[in-house]
Write a protein that holds these residues in place. Structure first.
Motif, short mmCIF file in Angstrom:
data_model
loop_
_atom_site.label_atom_id
_atom_site.label_comp_id
_atom_site.label_asym_id
_atom_site.label_seq_id
_atom_site.Cartn_x
_atom_site.Cartn_y
_atom_site.Cartn_z
N PHE A 149 42.94 -69.92 74.50
CA PHE A 149 41.54 -69.51 74.61
C PHE A 149 41.11 -68.66 73.42
CE2 PHE A 149 42.63 -70.50 79.04
CZ PHE A 149 41.60 -71.38 79.33
N VAL A 150 42.03 -67.88 72.87
CA VAL A 150 41.71 -67.13 71.65
C VAL A 150 41.37 -68.09 70.53
CG1 VAL A 150 42.64 -65.58 69.88
CG2 VAL A 150 43.13 -65.13 72.29
N ASP A 151 42.15 -69.16 70.40
CA ASP A 151 41.89 -70.15 69.35
C ASP A 151 40.53 -70.83 69.57
OD1 ASP A 151 44.36 -69.55 68.29
OD2 ASP A 151 45.37 -71.27 69.18
N LYS A 152 40.21 -71.15 70.83
CA LYS A 152 38.92 -71.76 71.12
C LYS A 152 37.76 -70.83 70.76
CE LYS A 152 38.02 -74.20 74.72
NZ LYS A 152 37.83 -74.66 76.12
N ALA A 153 37.99 -69.53 70.91
CA ALA A 153 36.92 -68.57 70.64
C ALA A 153 36.64 -68.39 69.16
CB ALA A 153 37.28 -67.21 71.26
N VAL A 188 49.56 -77.24 77.08
CA VAL A 188 49.73 -75.79 77.25
C VAL A 188 50.35 -75.51 78.61
CG1 VAL A 188 48.55 -73.55 77.27
CG2 VAL A 188 47.76 -75.37 75.74
N LEU A 189 49.92 -76.27 79.64
CA LEU A 189 50.50 -76.19 80.97
C LEU A 189 51.08 -77.54 81.36
CD1 LEU A 189 47.86 -74.22 83.12
CD2 LEU A 189 49.94 -73.32 82.04
N GLN A 190 51.98 -77.50 82.31
CA GLN A 190 52.47 -78.72 82.92
C GLN A 190 52.80 -78.42 84.38
OE1 GLN A 190 55.84 -79.54 80.39
NE2 GLN A 190 57.28 -78.54 81.77
N PRO A 191 52.68 -79.40 85.26
CA PRO A 191 53.03 -79.15 86.67
C PRO A 191 54.46 -78.65 86.80
CG PRO A 191 51.87 -81.25 86.44
CD PRO A 191 52.18 -80.78 85.03
N MET A 192 54.66 -77.68 87.64
CA MET A 192 55.99 -77.13 87.85
C MET A 192 56.81 -78.08 88.73
SD MET A 192 57.10 -73.32 89.15
CE MET A 192 56.68 -73.58 90.88
N THR A 193 57.98 -78.44 88.26
CA THR A 193 58.82 -79.39 89.00
C THR A 193 60.10 -78.75 89.52
OG1 THR A 193 59.86 -80.09 86.92
CG2 THR A 193 57.95 -81.35 87.68
N CYS A 194 60.40 -77.52 89.09
CA CYS A 194 61.65 -76.89 89.52
C CYS A 194 61.52 -76.34 90.94
CB CYS A 194 62.02 -75.75 88.56
SG CYS A 194 60.87 -74.36 88.62
N ASP A 205 42.21 -79.48 81.10
CA ASP A 205 42.26 -79.32 79.66
C ASP A 205 43.59 -78.72 79.20
OD1 ASP A 205 40.96 -79.28 76.98
OD2 ASP A 205 41.13 -77.10 77.22
N LEU A 206 44.07 -77.71 79.92
CA LEU A 206 45.33 -77.07 79.55
C LEU A 206 46.51 -78.04 79.68
CD1 LEU A 206 44.70 -73.61 81.25
CD2 LEU A 206 45.01 -73.98 78.79
N VAL A 207 46.49 -78.86 80.72
CA VAL A 207 47.56 -79.84 80.89
C VAL A 207 47.46 -80.93 79.83
CG1 VAL A 207 48.46 -81.65 82.42
CG2 VAL A 207 47.88 -79.40 83.35
N HIS A 254 51.19 -75.66 91.46
CA HIS A 254 51.90 -74.73 90.58
C HIS A 254 52.02 -75.33 89.18
CE1 HIS A 254 52.97 -72.32 94.06
NE2 HIS A 254 53.55 -73.37 94.63
N PHE A 255 51.86 -74.48 88.19
CA PHE A 255 51.97 -74.90 86.79
C PHE A 255 52.85 -73.91 86.04
CE2 PHE A 255 47.86 -76.28 88.36
CZ PHE A 255 47.78 -77.60 87.94
N VAL A 256 53.51 -74.40 85.00
CA VAL A 256 54.27 -73.55 84.09
C VAL A 256 53.78 -73.80 82.67
CG1 VAL A 256 56.33 -73.40 85.53
CG2 VAL A 256 56.11 -75.29 83.90
N ALA A 257 54.10 -72.85 81.80
CA ALA A 257 53.73 -72.97 80.38
C ALA A 257 55.01 -73.19 79.58
CB ALA A 257 53.01 -71.71 79.91
N PRO A 258 55.28 -74.41 79.12
CA PRO A 258 56.54 -74.69 78.43
C PRO A 258 56.77 -73.84 77.20
CG PRO A 258 55.00 -76.53 78.20
CD PRO A 258 54.43 -75.62 79.23
N ASN A 259 55.69 -73.39 76.54
CA ASN A 259 55.82 -72.55 75.35
C ASN A 259 55.63 -71.08 75.64
OD1 ASN A 259 56.27 -74.72 73.47
ND2 ASN A 259 54.10 -75.24 73.70
N GLY A 260 55.70 -70.71 76.93
CA GLY A 260 55.54 -69.32 77.31
C GLY A 260 54.11 -69.03 77.76
#
Length: 376
Positions: free
Chosen positions: A130-134, A97-103, A91-93, A116-122
Motif C-alpha cells: 500500500f505504501v508503493d500504491k500511495a 502479496v497474500l495467499q490462502p493459508m493451507t497449513c 488484489d493482494l492475492v 485465512h491468508f498468509v504473506a509468503p514474503n512476510g
C-alpha cells in the motif's frame, strides 16, 4: 508548491502528513492517492521500515536471510468482512502479496467459515504494497515530537507544523495520526487543545487499553529441519499450559507456505501470553531473552539450540478497549485538518485497519472539499 485535483478539476495547493507507517496509515495514503492524485503525501514512522505491528524482522547476524513475522501471523476475515473488503483481498492475492493459508494450526480459535491468508514474503510486505500504491514521500526513522498550529507567511494561511525529535520542522495543511493512542496523547504542542475541543474525546482516548507481549525469533540451520517439528506436524499451535509464559509458537517458513531452509535457515516465532506481557512490560527485551530461551527449551526439550535468537517487545500489541464504535473509525479535530485513526478506533486486525483507513481518508477528503468550497 503542490496541487491536488478534485473531481471537477479545481486546483489548490495542499500537503498531508501521515504519522504512523503501519497498515492503517499505508492504506489511508493509498486511498488519498487514488482520490486526490496530485496530493503531496508524506508518511512518517520512527522505525527503520514500514509495517507497524505487521513487522517482519531478519536474522540478527545475517539480515539478508528471509525474516520472521514478529507481530501479526496470519490474516483472518469473517464472511461479512470478506464480502465488504473482497477487492482488497483479491488484489493482494492476485499480486502474490497474500495467499490462502493451507497449513494446519492447533487450537485455532476462529469460526470455521473464516478465511485465512498468509504473506509468503512476510507481513510487512502487505504494508509495503500500500505504501508503493500511495507513491508518497517516505520518512523512516523520524519520530514526531509535537504539532503546532501556526501562520505560514509564504502561503498566507495557518498550517500544522510537525516537529521531529531530531529538530526537523515541516509545515502541512493536514495531518493524519495513526499511532497507538498513548503515543498520540503524549505529543506536545497544540494537539492537546484540539482534542479537548471535541466533547468527550479525551476521556475516550484515555480509556483505550492495549495488551503487551514479548516474542522470540529463533533461527536454525536447514540441516536440523527434521528436528524442528511441532506435535502432529502442524505449522503453528496455541499453547494452553498456564505455567508457560508462551501462548503461541509457529514454524515461520511452514506457516507462510515456504519450504524450510530455502535460504539455508528456518525460523520459529514464539509469542508470550497477555498475562506475562502485562506483568513484565517494563523490563528490557535484552534482559528477558535468556529467561525466555530457557522457558522455550523446557517446552521443547528435544529441539536443538537455535543458532541465532532475538527478543522483541510490543508495548502496544492488540487493542483491548477501543474508542467507542460511535466515532466511526476516526475523529477529526482542529477544524478537520487533523484526523486521529488507527486500529484503536475499530479493532486489531486487517479488516479493522481497512475500516479505520477508509474513515480517515474520507475525513481528509471532506476537509479538502471544504477548502475548495471556501476558496470559491
Amino acid at each position: 508548491m503542490y496541487n491536488i485535483v478534485l473531481a471537477n478539476n479545481n486546483f489548490f495547493r495542499m500537503r498531508v502528513c501521515i504519522v504512523g507507517g503501519g497498515l492503517t496509515g499505508a492504506i489511508a495514503a493509498s486511498l488519498l492517492r487514488s482520490s486526490l492524485p496530485a496530493l503531496h503525501i508524506e508518511l512518517w514512522d520512527k522505525a527503520s521500515r514500514f509495517g507497524g505491528r505487521m513487522c517482519t524482522k531478519r536474522k540478527p547476524s545475517e539480515p539478508r536471510v528471509s525474516g520472521v513475522d514478529v507481530g501479526a501471523q496470519y490474516i483472518s476475515s469473517t464472511p461479512e468482512y470478506y464480502a465488504a473488503h473482497k477487492s482488497y483481498y483479491s488484489d493482494l492475492v492476485a499480486r502474490g502479496v497474500l495467499q490462502p493459508m493451507t497449513c494446519r494450526i492447533t487450537d485455532d480459535r476462529h469460526p470455521p467459515d473464516t478465511r485465512h491468508f498468509v504473506a509468503p514474503n512476510g507481513m510487512s510486505s502487505v504494508v509495503q504494497h500500500f505504501v508503493d500504491k500511495a507513491a508518497c514521500t517516505a520518512r523512516l526513522g523520524t519520530q514526531v515530537r509535537d504539532l503546532q498550529y501556526e501562520w505560514d507567511k509564504c502561503e498566507g494561511k495557518s498550517r500544522w507544523r510537525v516537529a521531529a525529535a531530531d529538530g526537523e520542522v515541516v509545515l502541512f495543511d493536514a495531518v493524519l495520526l495513526t499511532l497507538p493512542v498513548p503515543q498520540m496523547l503524549a505529543l506536545g504542542g497544540d494537539l492537546t487543545a484540539a482534542i479537548d475541543k471535541v466533547a468527550g474525546l479525551r476521556s475516550e482516548l484515555e480509556a483505550v487499553s492495549y495488551s503487551s507481549r514479548f516474542c522470540l525469533g529463533l533461527f536454525y540451520p536447514a540441516s536440523v529441519a527434521d528436528q524442528i517439528i511441532l506435535p502432529e506436524g502442524v505449522a503453528a499451535m496455541y499453547i494452553t499450559n498456564s505455567d508457560s509464559p508462551f501462548c503461541y509458537v509457529a514454524i515461520d517458513n511452514l506457516r507462510r507456505g515456504l519450504a524450510a531452509g530455502d535460504d539455508g535457515f528456518l525460523s520459529v516465532m514464539v509469542h508470550t501470553s497477555r498475562a506475562f506481557g502485562a506483568a513484565r512490560v517494563e523490563e528490557q527485551k535484552e534482559a528477558l531473552l535468556p529467561e525466555l530461551l530457557d522457558s522455550f527449551r523446557r517446552l521443547f526439550p528435544s529441539w536443538p539450540a537455535p543458532c541465532d535468537a532475538f527478543c522483541h517487545k510490543w508495548r502496544y500489541s492488540q487493542v483491548v478497549t477501543p474508542v467507542p464504535e460511535s466515532r466511526g473509525g476516526s475523529v477529526a479535530v482542529g477544524g478537520g485538518e487533523v484526523v486521529l485513526s488507527g486500529d484503536a478506533f475499530t479493532h486489531s486486525n486487517v479488516d479493522g485497519c481497512i475500516r479505520a483507513a477508509t474513515s480517515a481518508a474520507a475525513a481528509l477528503t471532506q476537509y479538502v472539499a471544504g477548502l475548495k468550497t471556501a476558496d470559491k
